[in-house]
Design a protein around this motif. Structure first.
Motif, PDB file in Angstrom:
ATOM      1  N   ASP A 183     -75.563  57.565-103.292  1.00 49.19           N
ATOM      2  CA  ASP A 183     -75.088  57.914-104.630  1.00 49.19           C
ATOM      3  C   ASP A 183     -76.195  58.667-105.367  1.00 49.19           C
ATOM      4  O   ASP A 183     -77.231  58.103-105.713  1.00 49.19           O
ATOM      5  N   LEU A 184     -75.952  59.945-105.595  1.00 44.61           N
ATOM      6  CA  LEU A 184     -76.972  60.805-106.198  1.00 44.61           C
ATOM      7  C   LEU A 184     -77.294  60.410-107.634  1.00 44.61           C
ATOM      8  O   LEU A 184     -78.369  60.727-108.136  1.00 44.61           O
ATOM      9  N   GLU A 185     -76.367  59.730-108.274  1.00 44.12           N
ATOM     10  CA  GLU A 185     -76.601  59.385-109.685  1.00 44.12           C
ATOM     11  C   GLU A 185     -77.224  58.015-109.858  1.00 44.12           C
ATOM     12  O   GLU A 185     -77.992  57.790-110.784  1.00 44.12           O
ATOM     13  N   LYS A 186     -76.894  57.112-108.983  1.00 48.04           N
ATOM     14  CA  LYS A 186     -77.317  55.729-109.234  1.00 48.04           C
ATOM     15  C   LYS A 186     -78.428  55.231-108.307  1.00 48.04           C
ATOM     16  O   LYS A 186     -79.150  54.311-108.664  1.00 48.04           O
ATOM     17  N   GLU A 187     -78.518  55.783-107.118  1.00 50.77           N
ATOM     18  CA  GLU A 187     -79.417  55.152-106.138  1.00 50.77           C
ATOM     19  C   GLU A 187     -80.820  55.724-106.125  1.00 50.77           C
ATOM     20  O   GLU A 187     -81.087  56.838-106.603  1.00 50.77           O
ATOM     21  N   VAL A 188     -81.713  54.920-105.541  1.00 48.81           N
ATOM     22  CA  VAL A 188     -83.122  55.275-105.410  1.00 48.81           C
ATOM     23  C   VAL A 188     -83.431  55.375-103.915  1.00 48.81           C
ATOM     24  O   VAL A 188     -83.118  54.439-103.172  1.00 48.81           O
ATOM     25  N   PRO A 189     -84.015  56.492-103.466  1.00 47.52           N
ATOM     26  CA  PRO A 189     -84.275  56.673-102.031  1.00 47.52           C
ATOM     27  C   PRO A 189     -85.070  55.528-101.396  1.00 47.52           C
ATOM     28  O   PRO A 189     -84.783  55.123-100.272  1.00 47.52           O
ATOM     29  N   GLU A 190     -86.028  55.008-102.128  1.00 45.34           N
ATOM     30  CA  GLU A 190     -86.882  53.960-101.568  1.00 45.34           C
ATOM     31  C   GLU A 190     -86.086  52.675-101.292  1.00 45.34           C
ATOM     32  O   GLU A 190     -86.424  51.916-100.388  1.00 45.34           O
ATOM     33  N   ASP A 191     -85.044  52.445-102.085  1.00 45.04           N
ATOM     34  CA  ASP A 191     -84.209  51.255-101.855  1.00 45.04           C
ATOM     35  C   ASP A 191     -83.439  51.392-100.548  1.00 45.04           C
ATOM     36  O   ASP A 191     -83.282  50.431 -99.796  1.00 45.04           O
ATOM     37  N   VAL A 192     -82.953  52.600-100.290  1.00 42.45           N
ATOM     38  CA  VAL A 192     -82.224  52.837 -99.047  1.00 42.45           C
ATOM     39  C   VAL A 192     -83.180  52.678 -97.855  1.00 42.45           C
ATOM     40  O   VAL A 192     -82.826  52.086 -96.840  1.00 42.45           O
ATOM     41  N   ALA A 193     -84.386  53.189 -98.011  1.00 43.09           N
ATOM     42  CA  ALA A 193     -85.387  53.068 -96.947  1.00 43.09           C
ATOM     43  C   ALA A 193     -85.670  51.593 -96.666  1.00 43.09           C
ATOM     44  O   ALA A 193     -85.767  51.176 -95.504  1.00 43.09           O
ATOM     45  N   GLN A 194     -85.768  50.799 -97.718  1.00 45.50           N
ATOM     46  CA  GLN A 194     -86.027  49.372 -97.551  1.00 45.50           C
ATOM     47  C   GLN A 194     -84.862  48.697 -96.834  1.00 45.50           C
ATOM     48  O   GLN A 194     -85.055  47.822 -95.987  1.00 45.50           O
ATOM     49  N   GLU A 195     -83.650  49.121 -97.153  1.00 42.39           N
ATOM     50  CA  GLU A 195     -82.473  48.558 -96.464  1.00 42.39           C
ATOM     51  C   GLU A 195     -82.518  48.900 -94.983  1.00 42.39           C
ATOM     52  O   GLU A 195     -82.132  48.100 -94.134  1.00 42.39           O
ATOM     53  N   MET A 196     -82.983  50.093 -94.674  1.00 44.25           N
ATOM     54  CA  MET A 196     -83.098  50.481 -93.262  1.00 44.25           C
ATOM     55  C   MET A 196     -84.135  49.620 -92.554  1.00 44.25           C
ATOM     56  O   MET A 196     -83.972  49.248 -91.392  1.00 44.25           O
ATOM     57  N   VAL A 197     -85.218  49.309 -93.246  1.00 43.34           N
ATOM     58  CA  VAL A 197     -86.247  48.437 -92.669  1.00 43.34           C
ATOM     59  C   VAL A 197     -85.651  47.047 -92.438  1.00 43.34           C
ATOM     60  O   VAL A 197     -85.815  46.456 -91.372  1.00 43.34           O
ATOM     61  N   GLU A 198     -84.939  46.550 -93.438  1.00 43.14           N
ATOM     62  CA  GLU A 198     -84.343  45.206 -93.338  1.00 43.14           C
ATOM     63  C   GLU A 198     -83.274  45.135 -92.248  1.00 43.14           C
ATOM     64  O   GLU A 198     -83.059  44.085 -91.645  1.00 43.14           O
ATOM     65  N   THR A 199     -82.620  46.251 -92.013  1.00 47.02           N
ATOM     66  CA  THR A 199     -81.591  46.293 -90.970  1.00 47.02           C
ATOM     67  C   THR A 199     -82.231  46.347 -89.587  1.00 47.02           C
ATOM     68  O   THR A 199     -81.591  46.035 -88.585  1.00 47.02           O
ATOM     69  N   GLY A 200     -83.489  46.762 -89.542  1.00 51.84           N
ATOM     70  CA  GLY A 200     -84.214  46.776 -88.274  1.00 51.84           C
ATOM     71  C   GLY A 200     -84.410  48.146 -87.663  1.00 51.84           C
ATOM     72  O   GLY A 200     -84.894  48.277 -86.543  1.00 51.84           O
ATOM     73  N   PHE A 201     -84.061  49.183 -88.409  1.00 52.03           N
ATOM     74  CA  PHE A 201     -84.224  50.533 -87.865  1.00 52.03           C
ATOM     75  C   PHE A 201     -85.689  50.956 -87.850  1.00 52.03           C
ATOM     76  O   PHE A 201     -86.118  51.704 -86.971  1.00 52.03           O
ATOM     77  N   PHE A 202     -86.432  50.514 -88.862  1.00 54.07           N
ATOM     78  CA  PHE A 202     -87.826  50.926 -88.986  1.00 54.07           C
ATOM     79  C   PHE A 202     -88.710  49.729 -89.285  1.00 54.07           C
ATOM     80  O   PHE A 202     -88.262  48.706 -89.778  1.00 54.07           O
ATOM     81  N   HIS A 203     -90.004  49.932 -89.016  1.00 55.60           N
ATOM     82  CA  HIS A 203     -90.981  48.910 -89.370  1.00 55.60           C
ATOM     83  C   HIS A 203     -91.289  49.023 -90.861  1.00 55.60           C
ATOM     84  O   HIS A 203     -91.188  50.106 -91.446  1.00 55.60           O
ATOM     85  N   GLU A 204     -91.705  47.911 -91.458  1.00 57.67           N
ATOM     86  CA  GLU A 204     -92.032  47.868 -92.890  1.00 57.67           C
ATOM     87  C   GLU A 204     -93.046  48.938 -93.279  1.00 57.67           C
ATOM     88  O   GLU A 204     -92.967  49.547 -94.353  1.00 57.67           O
ATOM     89  N   SER A 205     -93.994  49.200 -92.389  1.00 54.87           N
ATOM     90  CA  SER A 205     -95.058  50.169 -92.702  1.00 54.87           C
ATOM     91  C   SER A 205     -94.530  51.598 -92.812  1.00 54.87           C
ATOM     92  O   SER A 205     -95.224  52.486 -93.305  1.00 54.87           O
TER      93      SER A 205
END
Lengths: 98, 27
Positions: A48-70
């Motif tokens: 959502d271009l109006e409401k979301e923050v890119p870093e939050d999506v990145a964190q969700e990807m980390v939590e889902t297991g796609f990426f490491h926290e670092s």
């Protein structure tokens, strides 16, 4: 934009009107990542271009297991760069009706 | 091509699929 090794592109055509748009993210250069990375392929998601923050999506990807926290920062930046470009292009586009 | 869907606890869906060959960077 800096080459982070993580590619983010539009997964659909941008009509310039929708607040939510589909993006696709994949790793072009795993060596640029700090943590272990399992090649999942391309990850498509709605943003959502109006409401979301890119870093939050990145964190969700980390939590889902796609990426490491670092790598949350690199992924967030990659998404942010693409979102900024989308918004910039939208601002430059004059609607046909006008 | 295989596609899988993963849902984050907050509700966001991630659809995982192979990177299109045309988009693969030359190694």
């Amino acid at each position: 934009a800096e080459d982070t090794g993580v590619r983010v592109e539009l997964a659909e055509e941008d009509d310039g009107k929708k607040s939510s748009i589909a993006l696709k993210l994949w790793v072009e250069d795993p060596k640029k990542l700090k943590g272990k990375y399992k090649d999942n392929g391309a990850i498509e998601f709605s943003y959502d271009l109006e409401k979301e923050v890119p870093e939050d999506v990145a964190q969700e990807m980390v939590e889902t297991g796609f990426f490491h926290e670092s790598d949350a920062k690199i992924v967030g930046k990659s998404i942010r760069d693409r979102v900024s470009l989308i918004k910039w292009k939208r601002e430059r586009t004059i609607p046909v009706t006008e | 091509s295989s596609t899988t869907q993963v849902v984050h606890s907050a509700g966001r869906r991630f659809i995982v699929s192979p990177v299109p060959e045309s988009r693969l960077k030359d190694q």
